[in-house]
Scaffold this active site. Structure first.
Site, PDB file in Angstrom:
ATOM      1  N   LYS A 168       2.930  39.604  20.442  1.00 47.19           N
ATOM      2  CA  LYS A 168       3.875  38.868  19.617  1.00 47.19           C
ATOM      3  C   LYS A 168       3.115  38.245  18.442  1.00 47.19           C
ATOM      4  CE  LYS A 168       3.324  34.839  19.392  1.00 47.19           C
ATOM      5  NZ  LYS A 168       2.268  33.816  19.478  1.00 47.19           N
ATOM      6  N   HIS A 218       3.126  36.188  26.453  1.00 53.37           N
ATOM      7  CA  HIS A 218       2.366  35.772  27.635  1.00 53.37           C
ATOM      8  C   HIS A 218       3.058  34.652  28.427  1.00 53.37           C
ATOM      9  CE1 HIS A 218       0.663  32.516  25.126  1.00 53.37           C
ATOM     10  NE2 HIS A 218       0.344  31.918  26.255  1.00 53.37           N
ATOM     11  N   LYS A 245       3.541  33.486  33.043  1.00 50.58           N
ATOM     12  CA  LYS A 245       3.199  32.213  33.704  1.00 50.58           C
ATOM     13  C   LYS A 245       4.006  32.086  34.995  1.00 50.58           C
ATOM     14  CE  LYS A 245       2.184  29.785  29.347  1.00 50.58           C
ATOM     15  NZ  LYS A 245       0.801  29.352  29.394  1.00 50.58           N
ATOM     16  N   GLU A 297       1.757  20.907  21.612  1.00 51.67           N
ATOM     17  CA  GLU A 297       0.319  21.178  21.704  1.00 51.67           C
ATOM     18  C   GLU A 297      -0.426  20.069  20.989  1.00 51.67           C
ATOM     19  OE1 GLU A 297      -0.791  25.572  21.628  1.00 51.67           O
ATOM     20  OE2 GLU A 297       0.699  25.382  20.058  1.00 51.67           O
ATOM     21  N   ASP A 355       5.469  31.835  15.470  1.00 50.28           N
ATOM     22  CA  ASP A 355       4.392  31.771  16.465  1.00 50.28           C
ATOM     23  C   ASP A 355       4.927  31.361  17.842  1.00 50.28           C
ATOM     24  OD1 ASP A 355       1.575  31.845  17.128  1.00 50.28           O
ATOM     25  OD2 ASP A 355       1.647  29.659  17.251  1.00 50.28           O
ATOM     26  N   HIS A 388       8.071  32.629  22.561  1.00 51.07           N
ATOM     27  CA  HIS A 388       7.855  31.891  23.811  1.00 51.07           C
ATOM     28  C   HIS A 388       9.050  31.002  24.171  1.00 51.07           C
ATOM     29  CE1 HIS A 388       3.905  33.399  23.442  1.00 51.07           C
ATOM     30  NE2 HIS A 388       3.343  32.426  22.771  1.00 51.07           N
ATOM     31  N   LYS A 412      -0.718  18.174  25.303  1.00 45.80           N
ATOM     32  CA  LYS A 412      -0.201  19.521  25.572  1.00 45.80           C
ATOM     33  C   LYS A 412       0.808  19.427  26.708  1.00 45.80           C
ATOM     34  CE  LYS A 412      -1.766  24.201  26.767  1.00 45.80           C
ATOM     35  NZ  LYS A 412      -1.193  24.971  25.661  1.00 45.80           N
TER      36      LYS A 412
HETATM   37  C1  BG6 Z   1       0.084  31.627  21.364  1.00 53.33           C
HETATM   38  C2  BG6 Z   1       0.196  31.045  19.998  1.00 53.33           C
HETATM   39  O1  BG6 Z   1       0.969  32.710  21.518  1.00 53.33           O
HETATM   40  O2  BG6 Z   1       0.395  30.631  22.332  1.00 53.33           O
HETATM   41  C3  BG6 Z   1      -0.718  29.828  19.858  1.00 53.33           C
HETATM   42  O3  BG6 Z   1      -0.159  32.013  19.034  1.00 53.33           O
HETATM   43  C4  BG6 Z   1      -0.442  28.840  20.956  1.00 53.33           C
HETATM   44  O4  BG6 Z   1      -0.554  29.214  18.584  1.00 53.33           O
HETATM   45  C5  BG6 Z   1      -0.473  29.519  22.316  1.00 53.33           C
HETATM   46  O5  BG6 Z   1      -1.438  27.834  20.889  1.00 53.33           O
HETATM   47  C6  BG6 Z   1      -0.031  28.577  23.404  1.00 53.33           C
HETATM   48  O6  BG6 Z   1      -0.192  29.205  24.636  1.00 53.33           O
HETATM   49  P1  BG6 Z   1      -0.391  28.359  25.959  1.00 53.33           P
HETATM   50  O7  BG6 Z   1      -0.371  29.369  27.055  1.00 53.33           O
HETATM   51  O8  BG6 Z   1      -1.695  27.650  25.823  1.00 53.33           O
HETATM   52  O9  BG6 Z   1       0.767  27.403  26.012  1.00 53.33           O
END
Ligand code: BG6
Length: 487
Positions: A155, A185, A189, A223, A242, A247, A348
Site C-alpha cells: 500500500k 499490514h 495484526k 503515532e 498513508d 489501514h 502511539k
Molecule cells: C505504515 C505507514 O504503513 O504504517 C507508516 O506507511 C506508519 O507511516 C506505519 O508509521 C504504522 O504501522 P504500525 O504497525 O506501527 O501501526
C-alpha cells in the site's frame, strides 16, 4: 509434491526493492522467522532484486546486518538460511541488465535448489515505479513459470481512484485476481483478525452492534513518531494516502461488516466491499487536515514538519487527517464513524471505541465528573492489545449512586507476545490464502470514499508536535456527539 509444515511448499520468493527500508526493517526479519527453521530452510529460497550492483556475498552481508538489527543472535543456527538460501540479482534495464537477465537468474536459482517453479514476486517499491515493473515482468514472461505465481503489492495501491483503476488494469493484463496479494499490514495484526471472532462468535456483542444500541464509533491511529527519514515517500503521500484510505478504512470495514456466508476469503471480502459501497463520499466539510509544527521545549523540543529533512519548502502535505464517515445501510444509518490519524501525537495508540447509547431515563446520580453513563467498548489494537468494557455500578454505601468501572482483557496476560503482522501475511502468501489481502474492487471502493477530499482537500490546520491534533478536529467530533477518547 510433499507439502511442508504449515502447508508451505518449496518455492522462490523474489523481492523487487530488496535494498530498501521496508525489506530490511520488516520483510527480512519476517521472512527469516517464517523460512529459516529446519523444515523450510533450503525450501523457501529468497532472490533479492534491486538496481544496486551487488553480488550474493554482499547482499548476504546486508541480510545478516538486518537480522542483527532485528535482534537475531549472532550464533543463532538458523542464520545458515541467509548463506544457503539467499541470492541477489541486479535489475537495471537502463544499464542493460533487464528482465530477461532476471528470468535467466530465476531459472538458474530454481535449478540449483531443485525448486518446482512456484514463485512469489513481492514488489517492495514506490507506487510510481510499479507500472514499469509490471510491464517488464509481463513482457519477459517472468510471471508465467512452470508452477504457480503470486504477486504482492504494498500500500498505498495507487494515488487515487483513477490511478488504482489503472494499476488494476495493468495487473490484470498479466495476472488473475487470485494471484494478486494487495498487502495492508494492519490486516495481519492479531487484534485486527480478532475483530471477526469477537463480533461473530459472541452473541453478546453482535446483538447490540447496530444503530439501535450504538451512538457512534471512533477509530484512532495515533503515532508519536514523525517522519523517520521517509520524507521522500511521505511528503508525496500524506496521512490520507498513508493511513486513512488503507489501514483505517480496513479497520472500519471489519467493525461494520455483516456476517460472511462462510469464513473463506471471498465471503469475507464480499462483505467488506458492501460496507465500502454503503459509505457516501466524504465531504470536505466533514474532514480536517493538519500539519505538525514545532512543539515541546528543551530536551523534548521537536521540529515542525516543514523543517524535516527532505520535505518540500511550503509543503501542504497533511500529517493529520480526521473525517466523519456515514454508512448508509440498515445496520448503521445515522451512526457517525469518526476516524483520525496523525504523526507526532502524544503517544502511539491504535484503538476502536464503540460508544453505546445512554439509557433513555436515568434515575441515578453519577459519582463521576463526566456523568456519561453510556457503556463503552474500547478495542485496543496496539499497544497493550486487548479490550476494555466500561460499565456503571453502584459503589458500596447508603446512596443509590453509580460509578463507571472498566473491565479489561489483555492479550499479553492471556497469550504472551503476539506474532508480527508481516510474518502472518508472508505465511498466507506462501500458502496462497487471500483472506487477509485487499481485493481489486475493494481497493477501488476505498478510494471512491475519499475522492472528494483528494479533489478539494480541506485547508491545513497547524498543530504543535506532541498534541492531539488541530482544534477543528475536536469540533468535528463534537458536532457528531463524540469526545475523542484519551488513552
Ligand atoms: C505504515 C505507514 O504503513 O504504517 C507508516 O506507511 C506508519 O507511516 C506505519 O508509521 C504504522 O504501522 P504500525 O504497525 O506501527 O501501526
Amino acid at each position: 509434491m510433499v507439502e511442508l509444515r504449515s502447508g508451505i511448499g518449496p518455492h522462490l520468493f523474489v523481492v523487487l526493492g530488496a535494498t530498501g527500508d521496508l525489506m530490511h526493517r520488516k520483510l527480512l526479519p519476517a521472512l527469516f522467522q517464517v523460512s529459516a527453521d529446519d523444515s523450510l530452510r533450503q525450501k523457501v529460497v529468497l532472490l533479492g532484486v534491486a538496481r544496486a550492483d551487488l553480488d550474493d556475498g554482499r547482499f548476504r552481508e546486508s541480510v545478516h546486518a538486518s537480522l542483527t538489527a532485528a535482534g537475531v543472535g549472532a550464533d543463532d543456527p538458523r542464520r545458515g538460511w541467509a548463506d544457503e538460501a539467499v541470492h541477489y540479482q541486479r535489475l537495471d534495464p537502463a544499464h542493460g541488465v533487464g528482465f530477461d537477465a532476471l528470468l535467466a537468474r530465476i531459472q538458474e536459482v530454481e535449478r540449483d535448489h531443485q525448486l518446482p517453479g512456484d514463485r512469489v514476486f513481492y514488489l517492495a517499491l514506490p507506487v510510481d515505479t510499479i507500472a514499469d515493473i509490471l510491464a517488464g515482468l509481463g513482457a519477459a514472461g517472468v510471471a508465467h513459470g512452470p508452477g504457480w505465481c503470486r504477486i504482492v503489492i504494498e500500500k498505498p495501491f495507487g494515488r487515487d481512484l483513477e490511478s488504482a483503476e489503472e494499476l488494476n488494469r495493468q495487473l490484470h493484463a498479466s495476472f488473475q485476481e487470485n494471484q494478486v496479494f494487495r498487502i495492508d499490514h494492519y490486516l495481519g495484526k492479531e487484534t485486527v483478525q480478532n475483530l471477526l471472532v469477537f463480533r461473530f462468535a459472541n452473541m453478546l456483542f453482535e446483538s447490540i452492534w447496530n444503530r439501535d444500541r450504538v451512538a457512534n464509533v471512533e477509530l484512532t491511529v495515533a503515532e508519536d513518531l514523525g517522519l523517520e527519514d521517509r520524507a521522500e515517500y511521505y511528503d508525496r503521500s500524506g496521512a490520507l494516502r498513508d493511513m486513512l484510505q488503507n489501514h483505517m478504512t480496513q479497520l472500519l470495514t471489519l467493525v461494520a461488516m455483516e456476517a460472511p456466508a462462510t469464513a473463506t476469503g471471498d465471503s469475507i471480502r464480499n462483505e467488506k466491499v458492501k460496507v465500502l459501497q454503503s459509505i457516501g463520499p466524504v465531504s470536505p466539510d466533514d474532514a480536517v487536515f493538519g500539519q505538525y509544527v514545532a512543539g515541546g521545549s528543551g530536551a523534548t523540543a521537536v521540529k515542525g514538519y516543514l523543517d524535516e529533512k527532505g520535505v518540500a519548502p511550503g509543503s501542504n502535505t497533511e500529517t493529520y487527517a480526521a473525517a466523519k464517515l456515514s454508512i448508509n445501510n440498515w445496520r448503521w444509518q445515522g451512526v457517525p464513524f469518526l476516524l483520525r490519524t496523525g504523526k507526532r501525537m502524544p503517544s502511539k495508540s491504535t484503538r476502536i471505541v464503540v460508544n453505546f447509547r445512554r439509557p433513555p431515563v436515568m434515575f441515578f446520580q453519577s459519582e463521576d465528573a463526566t456523568d456519561l453513563a453510556a457503556n463503552r467498548l474500547m478495542i485496543m489494537v496496539q499497544p497493550d492489545e486487548g479490550f476494555e468494557l466500561a460499565f456503571e455500578l453502584k459503589p458500596p454505601g447508603h446512596a443509590l449512586t453509580m460509578q463507571t468501572h472498566r473491565m479489561h482483557f489483555l492479550y499479553s496476560e492471556a497469550f504472551g507476545p503476539l506474532t508480527d503482522a508481516y510474518q502472518t501475511l508472508l505465511t498466507d502468501i506462501m500458502r496462497g490464502d487471500q483472506t487477509l489481502f485487499v481485493r481489486g474492487d475493494e481497493v477501488e471502493a476505498a478510494w471512491r470514499v475519499y475522492a472528494p477530499l483528494i479533489a478539494s482537500p480541506p485547508p491545513i490546520q497547524p498543530y504543535p508536535s506532541g498534541t492531539d491534533g488541530p482544534a477543528r478536529a475536536a469540533e468535528l467530533a463534537q458536532r457528531n456527539g463524540v469526545i475523542w477518547s484519551t488513552d
